[in-house]
Write a protein that holds these residues in place. Structure first.
Motif, PDB file in Angstrom:
ATOM      1  N   PRO A  79     -20.255 -25.243   1.633  1.00 17.68           N
ATOM      2  CA  PRO A  79     -20.967 -23.982   1.388  1.00 17.68           C
ATOM      3  C   PRO A  79     -20.245 -23.148   0.337  1.00 17.68           C
ATOM      4  N   GLU A  80     -20.969 -22.183  -0.226  1.00 23.82           N
ATOM      5  CA  GLU A  80     -20.348 -21.259  -1.177  1.00 23.82           C
ATOM      6  C   GLU A  80     -19.582 -20.185  -0.413  1.00 23.82           C
ATOM      7  N   PRO A  81     -18.319 -19.941  -0.780  1.00 19.79           N
ATOM      8  CA  PRO A  81     -17.561 -18.886  -0.106  1.00 19.79           C
ATOM      9  C   PRO A  81     -18.088 -17.500  -0.473  1.00 19.79           C
ATOM     10  N   VAL A  82     -18.059 -16.607   0.519  1.00 18.67           N
ATOM     11  CA  VAL A  82     -18.508 -15.229   0.308  1.00 18.67           C
ATOM     12  C   VAL A  82     -17.426 -14.283   0.825  1.00 18.67           C
ATOM     13  N   PRO A  83     -16.976 -13.332   0.012  1.00 19.24           N
ATOM     14  CA  PRO A  83     -16.023 -12.331   0.510  1.00 19.24           C
ATOM     15  C   PRO A  83     -16.722 -11.443   1.531  1.00 19.24           C
ATOM     16  N   THR A  84     -16.055 -11.165   2.636  1.00 19.17           N
ATOM     17  CA  THR A  84     -16.720 -10.388   3.694  1.00 19.17           C
ATOM     18  C   THR A  84     -15.943  -9.139   4.074  1.00 19.17           C
ATOM     19  N   GLY A  85     -14.981  -8.761   3.255  1.00 16.94           N
ATOM     20  CA  GLY A  85     -14.190  -7.582   3.573  1.00 16.94           C
ATOM     21  C   GLY A  85     -14.918  -6.267   3.399  1.00 16.94           C
ATOM     22  N   HIS A  86     -16.092  -6.296   2.757  1.00 25.28           N
ATOM     23  CA  HIS A  86     -16.830  -5.049   2.484  1.00 25.28           C
ATOM     24  C   HIS A  86     -18.256  -5.106   3.067  1.00 25.28           C
ATOM     25  N   GLY A  87     -18.442  -5.904   4.112  1.00 27.63           N
ATOM     26  CA  GLY A  87     -19.728  -5.934   4.813  1.00 27.63           C
ATOM     27  C   GLY A  87     -20.807  -6.729   4.123  1.00 27.63           C
ATOM     28  N   LEU A  89     -21.969  -9.660   4.590  1.00 31.77           N
ATOM     29  CA  LEU A  89     -22.842 -10.455   5.464  1.00 31.77           C
ATOM     30  C   LEU A  89     -23.208  -9.714   6.740  1.00 31.77           C
ATOM     31  N   GLY A  90     -23.105  -8.397   6.706  1.00 32.60           N
ATOM     32  CA  GLY A  90     -23.485  -7.616   7.873  1.00 32.60           C
ATOM     33  C   GLY A  90     -22.357  -7.524   8.892  1.00 32.60           C
ATOM     34  N   PRO A  91     -22.644  -6.973  10.075  1.00 36.33           N
ATOM     35  CA  PRO A  91     -21.605  -6.803  11.103  1.00 36.33           C
ATOM     36  C   PRO A  91     -21.020  -8.149  11.540  1.00 36.33           C
ATOM     37  N   LEU A  92     -19.692  -8.212  11.584  1.00 36.00           N
ATOM     38  CA  LEU A  92     -18.993  -9.430  12.013  1.00 36.00           C
ATOM     39  C   LEU A  92     -17.887  -9.017  12.982  1.00 36.00           C
ATOM     40  N   GLU A  93     -18.302  -8.340  14.051  1.00 40.54           N
ATOM     41  CA  GLU A  93     -17.334  -7.723  14.944  1.00 40.54           C
ATOM     42  C   GLU A  93     -16.866  -8.657  16.060  1.00 40.54           C
ATOM     43  N   SER A  94     -17.700  -9.588  16.473  1.00 41.49           N
ATOM     44  CA  SER A  94     -17.334 -10.476  17.579  1.00 41.49           C
ATOM     45  C   SER A  94     -16.918 -11.845  17.049  1.00 41.49           C
ATOM     46  N   ALA A  95     -16.218 -12.604  17.903  1.00 42.53           N
ATOM     47  CA  ALA A  95     -15.818 -13.963  17.526  1.00 42.53           C
ATOM     48  C   ALA A  95     -17.039 -14.825  17.241  1.00 42.53           C
ATOM     49  N   GLU A  96     -18.108 -14.611  18.015  1.00 41.38           N
ATOM     50  CA  GLU A  96     -19.333 -15.402  17.823  1.00 41.38           C
ATOM     51  C   GLU A  96     -19.957 -15.106  16.467  1.00 41.38           C
ATOM     52  N   GLN A  97     -20.007 -13.830  16.080  1.00 41.49           N
ATOM     53  CA  GLN A  97     -20.566 -13.474  14.777  1.00 41.49           C
ATOM     54  C   GLN A  97     -19.736 -14.067  13.645  1.00 41.49           C
ATOM     55  N   ARG A  98     -18.418 -14.037  13.791  1.00 42.13           N
ATOM     56  CA  ARG A  98     -17.555 -14.610  12.762  1.00 42.13           C
ATOM     57  C   ARG A  98     -17.710 -16.123  12.680  1.00 42.13           C
ATOM     58  N   ASP A  99     -17.832 -16.764  13.824  1.00 39.48           N
ATOM     59  CA  ASP A  99     -18.002 -18.222  13.847  1.00 39.48           C
ATOM     60  C   ASP A  99     -19.218 -18.660  13.043  1.00 39.48           C
ATOM     61  N   VAL A 241      -4.109 -13.615  -0.030  1.00 46.14           N
ATOM     62  CA  VAL A 241      -4.829 -13.827   1.230  1.00 46.14           C
ATOM     63  C   VAL A 241      -5.871 -12.728   1.378  1.00 46.14           C
ATOM     64  N   GLU A 242      -7.153 -13.125   1.492  1.00 43.03           N
ATOM     65  CA  GLU A 242      -8.258 -12.173   1.620  1.00 43.03           C
ATOM     66  C   GLU A 242      -9.218 -12.657   2.701  1.00 43.03           C
ATOM     67  N   GLU A 243     -10.138 -11.794   3.092  1.00 41.49           N
ATOM     68  CA  GLU A 243     -11.142 -12.186   4.077  1.00 41.49           C
ATOM     69  C   GLU A 243     -12.311 -12.880   3.376  1.00 41.49           C
ATOM     70  N   VAL A 244     -12.505 -14.141   3.709  1.00 39.20           N
ATOM     71  CA  VAL A 244     -13.592 -14.942   3.154  1.00 39.20           C
ATOM     72  C   VAL A 244     -14.348 -15.570   4.320  1.00 39.20           C
TER      73      VAL A 244
END
Length: 299
Positions: A79-87, A89-99, A241-244
């Motif tokens: 898949p194409e990587p997407v930076p997610t440090g600024h929202g 892909l929407g809310p990613l607050e739970s482990a399930e959402q991040r997975d 190291v960044e959030e991807v």
């Protein structure tokens, strides 16, 4: 236009989860806008449901054709990587959402049929009821439930469990980066699970391993070989190291140009998988997001 723009972020987040491609997700959202623009909007009773239906069925059609294209893809497809440090892909607050936006899950989701993927994403990531999903996909509610159970079973069987807390995962990734940069092969090997696998996607644009690398010593030697080549890219190369995709990852840049991302999957304290994306076509969205953030910061 303003009404559509209100829904655009959610539509992009859905399309990306469906397609695993930021570029194709943007195209799917634009296609949905064109359909919206060409429709008598006064006849649409539920705008969110209408837009979601158009988008998700567009993605199902594209996934059918994407399968054929990916059969001729040079080397592994990621898949194409997407930076997610600024929202992004929407809310990613739970482990399930991040997975559900992890590189490992998106790669696994390629094994689902387009309908299975649509049902699973709509249910798990966006919380739609089976009745709503059935209406969107033109199937019966009982069929939607059956498809969901089948998809969930496949995902549960095959999905790696990356159960490390984000803050601790970042510490481990930074430790991993330090070992790789210093050439400490023993330290690297001590961090790997016995069945670690590294997958690289260079497409036909960048030379990369054409098959997954499996095993502790093999992956360690492979990584040290890659890091040994970094000085050849020039003095302005940085590795940060960044959030991807909702997890800590390496981002390699030469000046302002993104050269690659390395996403890290954990099982407990051990690194279980590495996903390396160096195909410049797949880094285009990441590059644009870099520039957008830079412009917003400067402004």
């Amino acid at each position: 236009m303003l009404e559509f723009e209100r829904h655009r972020p959610r539509l992009f987040a859905l399309a990306y989860r469906m397609l695993g491609s930021a570029a194709e997700a943007e195209d799917a959202v634009q296609e949905t806008y064109l359909r919206w623009h060409g429709t008598d909007q006064t006849e649409i009773r539920n705008i969110e449901a209408w837009l979601t239906t158009v988008l998700v069925n567009q993605c199902r059609t594209w996934l059918d054709s994407a399968r054929a294209r990916r059969e001729t893809y040079v080397g592994p497809w990621l898949p194409e990587p997407v930076p997610t440090g600024h929202g992004e892909l929407g809310p990613l607050e739970s482990a399930e959402q991040r997975d559900l936006v992890s590189m490992a899950f998106l790669a696994l989701a390629e094994r689902l049929s387009p309908t299975e993927r649509a049902v699973f994403v709509l249910r798990e990531a966006f919380g739609y009821a089976h009745r709503e999903i059935a209406d969107m996909l033109g199937i019966t509610e009982s069929n939607a439930q059956q498809v969901y159970r089948r998809a969930a079973h496949r995902v549960q069987e095959e999905k790696p469990r990356f159960d490390t807390a984000p803050a601790h995962a970042r510490e481990l990734v930074e430790k991993f980066l330090g070992a790789a940069q210093s050439g400490d092969i023993a330290a690297l090997e001590s961090m790997f699970s016995a069945d670690i696998v590294a997958v690289a996607d260079g497409g036909s644009k960048v030379n990369a391993a054409k098959r997954p690398i499996v095993g502790v010593s093999q992956v360690a030697r492979y990584l040290l070989g890659l890091f040994g080549r970094i000085p050849s890219f020039g003095a302005d190369v940085s590795i940060v190291v960044e959030e991807v995709n909702a997890a800590p990852a390496f981002v390699v840049r030469s000046g302002e140009t993104v050269l690659g991302t390395v996403s890290v999957g954990f099982t407990g304290e051990s690194i279980a998988s590495l996903h390396l994306v160096v195909n410049p076509d797949k880094l285009a969205y990441f590059q644009r997001d870099d520039q957008k953030f830079a412009d917003e910061t400067a402004g």
